[in-house]
Design a protein around this motif. Sequence first.
Motif, PDB file in Angstrom:
ATOM      1  N   ASN A   3       0.861  -1.177   0.000  1.00  0.00           N
ATOM      2  CA  ASN A   3       0.000   0.000   0.000  1.00  0.00           C
ATOM      3  C   ASN A   3       0.902   1.232   0.000  1.00  0.00           C
ATOM      4  O   ASN A   3       1.637   1.468   0.951  1.00  0.00           O
ATOM      5  N   ILE A   4       0.821   1.985  -1.076  1.00  0.00           N
ATOM      6  CA  ILE A   4       1.603   3.205  -1.249  1.00  0.00           C
ATOM      7  C   ILE A   4       0.617   4.332  -1.559  1.00  0.00           C
ATOM      8  O   ILE A   4      -0.191   4.203  -2.480  1.00  0.00           O
ATOM      9  N   ASN A   5       0.667   5.400  -0.801  1.00  0.00           N
ATOM     10  CA  ASN A   5      -0.211   6.563  -1.031  1.00  0.00           C
ATOM     11  C   ASN A   5      -1.686   6.159  -1.128  1.00  0.00           C
ATOM     12  O   ASN A   5      -2.405   6.593  -2.017  1.00  0.00           O
ATOM     13  N   ASN A   6      -2.102   5.292  -0.202  1.00  0.00           N
ATOM     14  CA  ASN A   6      -3.498   4.816  -0.136  1.00  0.00           C
ATOM     15  C   ASN A   6      -3.933   4.053  -1.381  1.00  0.00           C
ATOM     16  O   ASN A   6      -5.105   4.087  -1.758  1.00  0.00           O
ATOM     17  N   CYS A   7      -2.992   3.376  -1.999  1.00  0.00           N
ATOM     18  CA  CYS A   7      -3.284   2.579  -3.192  1.00  0.00           C
ATOM     19  C   CYS A   7      -2.518   1.263  -3.077  1.00  0.00           C
ATOM     20  O   CYS A   7      -1.312   1.268  -2.813  1.00  0.00           O
ATOM     21  N   PRO A  32      -6.427   4.613  -7.820  1.00  0.00           N
ATOM     22  CA  PRO A  32      -5.977   5.685  -6.930  1.00  0.00           C
ATOM     23  C   PRO A  32      -7.180   6.312  -6.213  1.00  0.00           C
ATOM     24  O   PRO A  32      -8.299   6.296  -6.738  1.00  0.00           O
ATOM     25  N   TRP A  53      -5.055  10.821 -10.414  1.00  0.00           N
ATOM     26  CA  TRP A  53      -3.626  11.115 -10.266  1.00  0.00           C
ATOM     27  C   TRP A  53      -3.058  11.832 -11.479  1.00  0.00           C
ATOM     28  O   TRP A  53      -3.452  11.564 -12.612  1.00  0.00           O
ATOM     29  N   ASP A  90       2.086  12.044  -9.451  1.00  0.00           N
ATOM     30  CA  ASP A  90       1.597  11.148  -8.395  1.00  0.00           C
ATOM     31  C   ASP A  90       2.060   9.709  -8.651  1.00  0.00           C
ATOM     32  O   ASP A  90       2.425   8.993  -7.717  1.00  0.00           O
ATOM     33  N   TYR A  91       2.028   9.294  -9.917  1.00  0.00           N
ATOM     34  CA  TYR A  91       2.528   7.960 -10.267  1.00  0.00           C
ATOM     35  C   TYR A  91       4.019   7.869  -9.970  1.00  0.00           C
ATOM     36  O   TYR A  91       4.492   6.874  -9.429  1.00  0.00           O
ATOM     37  N   ASP A 148       5.746   9.569  -7.772  1.00  0.00           N
ATOM     38  CA  ASP A 148       5.923   9.529  -6.323  1.00  0.00           C
ATOM     39  C   ASP A 148       5.652   8.121  -5.780  1.00  0.00           C
ATOM     40  O   ASP A 148       6.413   7.609  -4.953  1.00  0.00           O
ATOM     41  N   ALA A 149       4.599   7.482  -6.257  1.00  0.00           N
ATOM     42  CA  ALA A 149       4.269   6.126  -5.792  1.00  0.00           C
ATOM     43  C   ALA A 149       5.347   5.128  -6.203  1.00  0.00           C
ATOM     44  O   ALA A 149       5.746   4.268  -5.403  1.00  0.00           O
ATOM     45  N   LYS A 158       8.448   5.625  -3.991  1.00  0.00           N
ATOM     46  CA  LYS A 158       8.258   5.054  -2.650  1.00  0.00           C
ATOM     47  C   LYS A 158       8.312   3.533  -2.672  1.00  0.00           C
ATOM     48  O   LYS A 158       8.909   2.915  -1.786  1.00  0.00           O
TER      49      LYS A 158
END
Length: 119
Positions: free
Chosen positions: A8-12, A67, A71, A75-76, A78-79, A82
């Motif tokens: 789970n990264i950035n609530n996804c 997402p 996004w 945002d992609y 960043d995910a 991470k």
Amino acid sequence: MVIKMQKNINNCDINYIRYGNTKGEDVVLLHGWGQNIEMMKPIGNALEKEFNVTIIDLPGYGESSEPPFPWEVSDYVDAIKKLLEEEKIDNPILIGHSFGGKISLLYSSMYKVKKLVLF
């Protein structure tokens, strides 16, 4: 041996697989719009003897969740950053197709990559 994973990264929830030569350089494959891991597997399979391969289902595709809001490309990026940090993948060879190429371009402008392959 292919190892299927999800984080789970950035609530996804992001689905991905890792396989290949664990002593080889890291190769990360990002598929195009409307695709999934399966689209990039033939490339990963061709590289698995030499490289440590990671193929990601981008959020909203394959087995990754949608997402939580629409996004932007950043945002992609960043995910992906991470996720790669959690997997201890630094300075990867990044291979991107179509939308995955767009993400790869922005990623490589912000973070270190060993090589960038776009198609």
